[in-house]
Design a protein around this motif. Structure first.
Motif, short mmCIF file in Angstrom:
data_model
loop_
_atom_site.label_atom_id
_atom_site.label_comp_id
_atom_site.label_asym_id
_atom_site.label_seq_id
_atom_site.Cartn_x
_atom_site.Cartn_y
_atom_site.Cartn_z
N VAL A 117 68.22 41.99 56.17
CA VAL A 117 67.56 42.33 54.91
C VAL A 117 66.06 42.51 55.13
O VAL A 117 65.44 43.45 54.62
CB VAL A 117 67.82 41.23 53.85
N ARG B 137 66.54 39.08 48.75
CA ARG B 137 66.28 40.51 48.58
C ARG B 137 65.39 40.74 47.36
O ARG B 137 64.43 41.53 47.43
CB ARG B 137 67.60 41.27 48.43
N ARG C 201 56.86 43.10 47.40
CA ARG C 201 56.43 44.46 47.72
C ARG C 201 55.78 45.13 46.50
O ARG C 201 54.72 45.76 46.61
CB ARG C 201 57.62 45.29 48.18
N GLN D 233 65.52 45.83 56.83
CA GLN D 233 65.84 46.97 55.97
C GLN D 233 64.76 47.22 54.94
O GLN D 233 64.38 48.36 54.66
CB GLN D 233 67.19 46.74 55.28
N ILE D 234 64.24 46.15 54.35
CA ILE D 234 63.24 46.30 53.30
C ILE D 234 61.87 46.63 53.88
O ILE D 234 61.08 47.35 53.28
CB ILE D 234 63.18 45.03 52.42
N ASN E 104 61.53 42.39 47.36
CA ASN E 104 61.23 43.58 46.56
C ASN E 104 60.13 43.30 45.54
O ASN E 104 59.26 44.16 45.30
CB ASN E 104 62.50 44.09 45.87
#
Length: 207
Positions: free
Chosen positions: A151, A118, A125, A154-155, A122
């Motif tokens: 995950v 995760r 990103r 979702q992201i 992030n």
């Protein structure tokens, strides 16, 4: 926020010229599908950093140079099984301005520690957003989903779900877009023709 073309004319028409810069796109597909053609189009339309986790980097480079003289726009880097998330982020540190980062495929990374994965997504990103770039995660589907596929989805800001159906001698590819954060997901699937290019399949379905 800039709009970045995908290199696939039908998608660019549907989404008003392309996808928002800074977006993380997850492309889910069967491993036996022609989903690599979609990666190919995304990687050729502008400068691209291509991270390969399964195929050797030289094999990816060979595929990308088969019919183009723009191979210098794509920087292919191999991700090893023992590379930590920090090392993968180091490989992806040089994101081209308004470019594309392709992770092909993301499945080996999905099998790692959830918190670390995760954090990796992030940070990737954030780095892409700082460069007004786009991230494309090639998320192949197997007999059982990777433990962190949830995950990934979702992201992801946008989810492209390529569904391939084989009936007799016919192969039908439909692209479903169930998620488009901050935009409008497609109400109906796009029927695509995947040969050596990506185009709209105008043939009629026969029940």
């Amino acid at each position: 926020m800039e709009t970045l073309p995908t290199g696939i004319s039908v998608l660019d028409r549907e989404f008003g010229g392309g996808l928002p810069s800074g977006s993380v796109v997850a492309l889910t597909a069967d491993p036996a599908s022609q989903s690599e053609l979609i990666l190919d189009r995304f990687s050729r339309v502008r400068d691209c950093l291509y991270l390969t986790t399964v195929r050797p980097a030289d094999a990816v480079e060979e595929t990308l140079t088969l019919d183009t003289d723009e191979s210098d726009r794509t920087d292919v880097r191999g991700v090893g099984d023992d590379d930590s998330f920090d090392e993968v982020l180091d490989l992806a540190a040089d994101i081209p301005d308004r470019g594309t980062v392709v992770v092909d495929s993301v499945e080996p990374l999905e099998h790692r520690d959830r918190a670390g994965y995760r954090r990796f997504l992030n940070e990737l990103r954030q780095n892409a957003a700082a460069a007004d770039a786009m991230v494309l995660l090639h998320a192949l589907e197997g007999d059982a989903d990777a433990p962190n596929r949830l995950v990934t989805e979702q992201i992801a800001d946008i989810v492209f779900d390529l569904r391939t159906t084989v009936t007799g001698t016919d192969i039908v590819n439909r692209l479903v877009v169930p998620k488009f954060r901050g935009g409008a997901a497609l109400e109906e699937p796009l029927k695509l023709k995947l040969t050596d290019t990506v185009s709209v399949d105008t043939s009629r379905d026969i029940a």
